[in-house]
Design an enzyme around this catalytic site. Sequence first.
Site, PDB file in Angstrom:
ATOM      1  N   GLU A  72       0.836  -1.211   0.000  1.00 46.84           N
ATOM      2  CA  GLU A  72       0.000   0.000   0.000  1.00 46.84           C
ATOM      3  C   GLU A  72       0.871   1.262   0.000  1.00 46.84           C
ATOM      4  O   GLU A  72       1.972   1.265   0.543  1.00 46.84           O
ATOM      5  CB  GLU A  72      -0.899  -0.004   1.242  1.00 46.84           C
ATOM      6  N   CYS A  85       3.363   8.831   0.860  1.00 48.23           N
ATOM      7  CA  CYS A  85       3.962   7.978   1.875  1.00 48.23           C
ATOM      8  C   CYS A  85       4.158   6.604   1.237  1.00 48.23           C
ATOM      9  O   CYS A  85       3.190   5.933   0.887  1.00 48.23           O
ATOM     10  CB  CYS A  85       2.995   7.920   3.061  1.00 48.23           C
ATOM     11  N   CYS A  92       6.938  -6.387   7.620  1.00 49.53           N
ATOM     12  CA  CYS A  92       7.994  -5.734   8.406  1.00 49.53           C
ATOM     13  C   CYS A  92       8.419  -6.695   9.506  1.00 49.53           C
ATOM     14  O   CYS A  92       7.583  -7.402  10.073  1.00 49.53           O
ATOM     15  CB  CYS A  92       7.451  -4.444   9.013  1.00 49.53           C
ATOM     16  N   CYS A  96       6.598  -3.874  15.955  1.00 45.40           N
ATOM     17  CA  CYS A  96       6.152  -2.861  16.924  1.00 45.40           C
ATOM     18  C   CYS A  96       4.731  -3.236  17.373  1.00 45.40           C
ATOM     19  O   CYS A  96       3.874  -3.541  16.531  1.00 45.40           O
ATOM     20  CB  CYS A  96       6.144  -1.465  16.285  1.00 45.40           C
ATOM     21  N   CYS A  99       1.579  -1.419  15.733  1.00 48.18           N
ATOM     22  CA  CYS A  99       1.546  -1.178  14.286  1.00 48.18           C
ATOM     23  C   CYS A  99       1.009  -2.385  13.517  1.00 48.18           C
ATOM     24  O   CYS A  99       1.376  -3.525  13.809  1.00 48.18           O
ATOM     25  CB  CYS A  99       2.968  -0.844  13.825  1.00 48.18           C
ATOM     26  N   CYS A 312      -1.130   6.566  10.020  1.00 52.26           N
ATOM     27  CA  CYS A 312       0.139   5.965  10.484  1.00 52.26           C
ATOM     28  C   CYS A 312      -0.129   4.652  11.203  1.00 52.26           C
ATOM     29  O   CYS A 312      -0.969   4.593  12.103  1.00 52.26           O
ATOM     30  CB  CYS A 312       0.831   6.870  11.498  1.00 52.26           C
TER      31      CYS A 312
HETATM   32  N1  SAH Z   1       9.234   1.727   9.929  1.00 53.58           N
HETATM   33  C1  SAH Z   1       9.333   3.157  10.069  1.00 53.58           C
HETATM   34  C2  SAH Z   1       8.085   3.896   9.540  1.00 53.58           C
HETATM   35  C3  SAH Z   1       6.841   3.612  10.319  1.00 53.58           C
HETATM   36  S1  SAH Z   1       5.374   4.527  10.008  1.00 53.58           S
HETATM   37  C4  SAH Z   1       9.588   3.502  11.505  1.00 53.58           C
HETATM   38  O1  SAH Z   1       9.532   2.627  12.369  1.00 53.58           O
HETATM   39  O2  SAH Z   1       9.875   4.667  11.787  1.00 53.58           O
HETATM   40  C5  SAH Z   1       5.581   6.132  10.660  1.00 53.58           C
HETATM   41  C6  SAH Z   1       5.339   6.311  12.174  1.00 53.58           C
HETATM   42  O3  SAH Z   1       4.058   5.825  12.581  1.00 53.58           O
HETATM   43  C7  SAH Z   1       6.373   5.572  13.015  1.00 53.58           C
HETATM   44  O4  SAH Z   1       6.839   6.422  14.028  1.00 53.58           O
HETATM   45  C8  SAH Z   1       5.566   4.448  13.590  1.00 53.58           C
HETATM   46  O5  SAH Z   1       6.113   3.906  14.770  1.00 53.58           O
HETATM   47  C9  SAH Z   1       4.229   5.126  13.823  1.00 53.58           C
HETATM   48  N2  SAH Z   1       3.107   4.207  14.052  1.00 53.58           N
HETATM   49  C10 SAH Z   1       3.050   2.877  13.819  1.00 53.58           C
HETATM   50  N3  SAH Z   1       1.850   2.385  14.207  1.00 53.58           N
HETATM   51  C11 SAH Z   1       1.124   3.432  14.653  1.00 53.58           C
HETATM   52  C12 SAH Z   1      -0.211   3.579  15.144  1.00 53.58           C
HETATM   53  N4  SAH Z   1      -1.040   2.540  15.232  1.00 53.58           N
HETATM   54  N5  SAH Z   1      -0.631   4.803  15.506  1.00 53.58           N
HETATM   55  C13 SAH Z   1       0.191   5.884  15.392  1.00 53.58           C
HETATM   56  N6  SAH Z   1       1.461   5.817  14.919  1.00 53.58           N
HETATM   57  C14 SAH Z   1       1.923   4.600  14.558  1.00 53.58           C
END
Ligand code: SAH
Length: 334
Positions: A72, A85, A92, A96, A99, A312
């Site tokens: 996506e 984006c 991944c 986390c 996420c 995000c």
């Molecule tokens: N892999 C990268 C990009 C992630 S997406 C990274 O870890 O930085 C961009 C941001 O959104 C990151 O800071 C990620 O941790 C955050 N994120 C992930 N899941 C989320 C959620 N459910 N709500 C809000 N932010 C989230």
Amino acid sequence: MSGRAFHGRQLLQWIFQRGVCDPEQMTDLPKALRTRLASHRRFSHLDWKHTHASDDGTRKFLFELNDGQLIETVSIPEGDRHTVCFSTQVGCAMACRFCASGLTGLARNLSSGEIVEQVLNVQRQSESRVTHLVAMGIGEPLANYDALVQAVRTLISPDGFGLGARRVTVSTVGLAGPIRRLADEKLSINLALSLHAPNDELRRELIPTARQPVAEILGAVRDYQNRTGREATLEYVQLPEVNDRPEHVRELSGLLRRWRCTVNVIPFNPVDEAPFRSPTPSEIIRFHRSLLAAGIKVKVRRRRGDSAAAACGQLRAVTMKTRKATARATEKSS
Ligand code: SAH
């Protein structure tokens, strides 16, 4: 300019300025060259499947790759800005806990072509010119380092997509080695670090794969900032009562003393499988104020695209494994 160099230039213009990837449509190239290109080169890595539009104008694009994996990409128009984006991996490995992108693990890295083409494809389907790029889609960009850097070079090259380096941001879970390597590339792109916790213990609970200490990662980010002159952003997903208490604010202010950087609070966006809730508006305001009062420069990220699950942390890779499992479940239930 020789004929070959001239045709090379024309080819780049078709792809990057006009967004045309089908050699047959490149009408000013000689017919023989067009036929040769069409038969020898695989121009398109992505097959557009679907666009899901959110109420706020954000659009989420679903693309199928040559091997059937799905990824996506999100387009976020805002005033005269148009941010794309993009994803860097199918799935991944970072896992986390808040996420959706890591729920099925990592299937594979994207190639630099697959990364660049997401931007070209979204541009082709948009009315406004793409002005900013963020590597914040599915995947950990710095875990696919070579493809990411090659893609960024193409996207910022005047012969390529031609976007200013300062309009490109790479967000990382925090891999100190690749962050230092990125500083050596002299790309002048922005770096965002997903900090999310002010101490190692809590950070490991939220990001189980984060083995490097916060101090080491912040050291690498500080170096990046000093060497590139680009101010770093620290992303901080707000998980009510988990990482937004007064003691966390105190710890954060200690960590960031005498450091010029911005903390970007991202109120948690709902993910069904995650054991967290979103903060209420008053919790967001309270956290924002307490960070400001502690002397921290802070911005709160506005939620965009949530009615299309494009905010995000809500993007999901559909790997071949999950596709087959869904197909089996559908067969059984029908
Ligand atoms: N892999 C990268 C990009 C992630 S997406 C990274 O870890 O930085 C961009 C941001 O959104 C990151 O800071 C990620 O941790 C955050 N994120 C992930 N899941 C989320 C959620 N459910 N709500 C809000 N932010 C989230």
